[in-house]
Write a protein that holds these residues in place. Structure first.
Motif, short mmCIF file in Angstrom:
data_model
loop_
_atom_site.label_atom_id
_atom_site.label_comp_id
_atom_site.label_asym_id
_atom_site.label_seq_id
_atom_site.Cartn_x
_atom_site.Cartn_y
_atom_site.Cartn_z
N ASN A 1 6.51 -10.97 3.41
CA ASN A 1 5.27 -10.61 4.07
C ASN A 1 5.50 -10.43 5.56
OD1 ASN A 1 4.64 -13.17 5.57
ND2 ASN A 1 4.72 -13.98 3.48
N ILE A 2 4.58 -9.75 6.19
CA ILE A 2 4.77 -9.36 7.58
C ILE A 2 4.75 -10.55 8.52
CG2 ILE A 2 2.32 -8.94 8.05
CD1 ILE A 2 5.35 -6.89 9.30
N ARG A 3 3.98 -11.59 8.19
CA ARG A 3 3.92 -12.75 9.08
C ARG A 3 5.24 -13.54 9.03
NH1 ARG A 3 -1.14 -12.07 7.19
NH2 ARG A 3 -0.91 -13.45 5.40
N PHE A 4 5.90 -13.52 7.89
CA PHE A 4 7.23 -14.11 7.81
C PHE A 4 8.19 -13.33 8.72
CE2 PHE A 4 11.53 -14.11 6.14
CZ PHE A 4 11.78 -15.45 5.92
N LEU A 5 8.07 -12.01 8.70
CA LEU A 5 8.94 -11.16 9.53
C LEU A 5 8.67 -11.41 11.01
CD1 LEU A 5 11.02 -8.95 9.92
CD2 LEU A 5 9.22 -7.25 9.51
N PHE A 6 7.39 -11.57 11.39
CA PHE A 6 7.08 -11.89 12.80
C PHE A 6 7.76 -13.19 13.22
CE2 PHE A 6 2.96 -9.30 12.47
CZ PHE A 6 3.49 -8.25 13.20
N THR A 7 7.69 -14.20 12.36
CA THR A 7 8.32 -15.49 12.68
C THR A 7 9.83 -15.34 12.79
OG1 THR A 7 6.55 -16.63 11.48
CG2 THR A 7 8.52 -17.91 11.98
N ASN B 1 6.34 -2.95 17.30
CA ASN B 1 5.90 -2.20 16.12
C ASN B 1 6.89 -1.11 15.74
OD1 ASN B 1 3.64 -3.81 16.17
ND2 ASN B 1 2.30 -2.26 17.07
N MET B 2 7.43 -0.44 16.76
CA MET B 2 8.41 0.60 16.51
C MET B 2 9.69 0.02 15.94
SD MET B 2 9.62 3.62 19.13
CE MET B 2 7.89 4.02 19.38
N GLU C 1 11.17 0.96 12.26
CA GLU C 1 12.46 1.65 12.17
C GLU C 1 13.55 0.82 11.50
OE1 GLU C 1 13.47 2.75 16.12
OE2 GLU C 1 12.05 4.44 16.20
N ARG C 2 13.44 -0.51 11.58
CA ARG C 2 14.56 -1.34 11.15
C ARG C 2 14.30 -2.21 9.93
NH1 ARG C 2 18.96 -1.68 14.57
NH2 ARG C 2 18.85 -0.04 16.12
N PHE C 3 13.03 -2.36 9.51
CA PHE C 3 12.73 -3.28 8.41
C PHE C 3 11.87 -2.59 7.35
CE2 PHE C 3 13.60 -5.98 12.04
CZ PHE C 3 14.40 -6.98 11.49
N THR C 4 11.98 -3.11 6.15
CA THR C 4 11.15 -2.64 5.04
C THR C 4 10.96 -3.80 4.07
OG1 THR C 4 10.90 -0.96 3.31
CG2 THR C 4 13.11 -1.84 3.66
N PHE C 5 9.92 -3.70 3.22
CA PHE C 5 9.75 -4.68 2.16
C PHE C 5 10.51 -4.21 0.92
CE2 PHE C 5 5.51 -5.74 4.29
CZ PHE C 5 6.08 -6.77 5.00
N ASN D 1 3.51 -0.85 6.54
CA ASN D 1 2.46 0.03 7.04
C ASN D 1 2.25 -0.21 8.54
OD1 ASN D 1 0.23 1.58 7.56
ND2 ASN D 1 -1.03 0.72 5.93
N PRO D 2 2.60 0.73 9.41
CA PRO D 2 2.47 0.52 10.86
C PRO D 2 1.04 0.25 11.31
CG PRO D 2 3.82 2.46 10.39
CD PRO D 2 3.18 2.05 9.10
N SER D 3 0.07 0.81 10.59
CA SER D 3 -1.33 0.66 11.00
C SER D 3 -1.84 -0.77 10.85
CB SER D 3 -2.22 1.62 10.20
OG SER D 3 -2.19 1.30 8.83
N THR D 4 -1.18 -1.56 10.00
CA THR D 4 -1.62 -2.94 9.78
C THR D 4 -0.94 -3.93 10.74
OG1 THR D 4 0.11 -3.39 8.13
CG2 THR D 4 -1.97 -2.43 7.34
N LEU D 5 0.05 -3.46 11.50
CA LEU D 5 0.81 -4.37 12.34
C LEU D 5 -0.01 -5.03 13.45
CD1 LEU D 5 4.22 -2.46 12.66
CD2 LEU D 5 3.70 -4.47 11.30
#
Length: 226
Positions: free
Chosen positions: A149-155, A177-178, A182-186, A192-196
């Motif tokens: 999930n994205i919050r795990f990635l932020f951490t 965000n860029m 550019e560097r990560f995917t699930f 989805n960049p719009s949800t960042l």
């Protein structure tokens, strides 16, 4: 002593003010012009002053040779400095201006992250400012239910980016965000960049409340940076 302190403070203030004015006046100079100014101030002028006050006698050829040597020496030194900083800019452009902690492949718990050999290689490329061959996949794993999930990635990024990513200003957030896009995917879908932006705000609030403290400890341990 107090009077002497005031005099020295006044002198220091004036010196700092003059330096700031000089910087503002010349900060718009191109690299070539600024290099010429450096050569003149720190090379030509001291050498000229030396010849003026020296009691020794020098021939015209010796004087010309001295100037040519100083100009060549300063030019080569400035070239090396400019080359270094330009290369640093190129490295930072690959990673949106961020700098990262040094990571080691033998310390990374690949089972925790679900990383394969390509993920590890691309992660090491990322933290060393190199282009990646493919995106790093953030997966759900049996050992770590928080990943994917994205919050795990932020951490994760907050721990490996020097200075962290907590409550960044607008411009750094855009770079973040860029970087993520550019560097990560699930594993099963692109990020989805719009949800960042909204996800980042929620992550900051939850991080402030300490909701990811345990996850941070687990990630730090799995990266070998504890």
């Amino acid at each position: 002593m107090e009077r002497l302190g005031e005099i020295l403070a006044s002198w220091l203030y004036k010196s700092r003010k003059d330096l700031k004015l000089l910087w503002l006046r010349h900060s718009s100079l191109t690299t070539n012009r600024l290099s010429a100014v450096v050569v003149i101030i720190f090379g030509i002028l001291p050498l000229t002053l030396y010849f003026l006050i020296s009691t020794s006698t020098y021939s015209f050829i010796q004087i010309i040779a001295s100037y040519l040597f100083v100009i060549l020496l300063f030019s080569l030194t400035l070239l090396l400095v400019i080359t270094w900083f330009k290369s640093e800019e190129l490295f930072k452009s690959n990673i949106q201006g961020f700098t990262f902690l040094q990571l080691f492949s033998n310390r990374i718990d690949t089972v925790f992250f679900g990383f394969d050999s390509h993920d590890v290689e691309n992660l090491l490329r990322l933290v060393n400012g190199l282009p990646t061959e493919q995106k790093i996949v953030i997966r759900e794993t049996p050992k770590n239910k928080q990943s994917g999930n994205i919050r795990f990635l932020f951490t994760f990024l907050d721990l490996i980016i020097r200075g962290g990513i907590f409550r960044m200003d607008t411009k750094p957030k855009e770079s973040l965000n860029m970087l993520i896009s550019e560097r990560f995917t699930f594993q099963d879908a692109e990020i989805n960049p719009s949800t960042l932006p909204s996800s980042y705000s929620k992550w900051c609030s939850n991080t402030h409340d300490g909701k990811y403290d345990d996850v941070r400890k687990d990630i730090s341990k799995a990266l070998g940076i504890v």
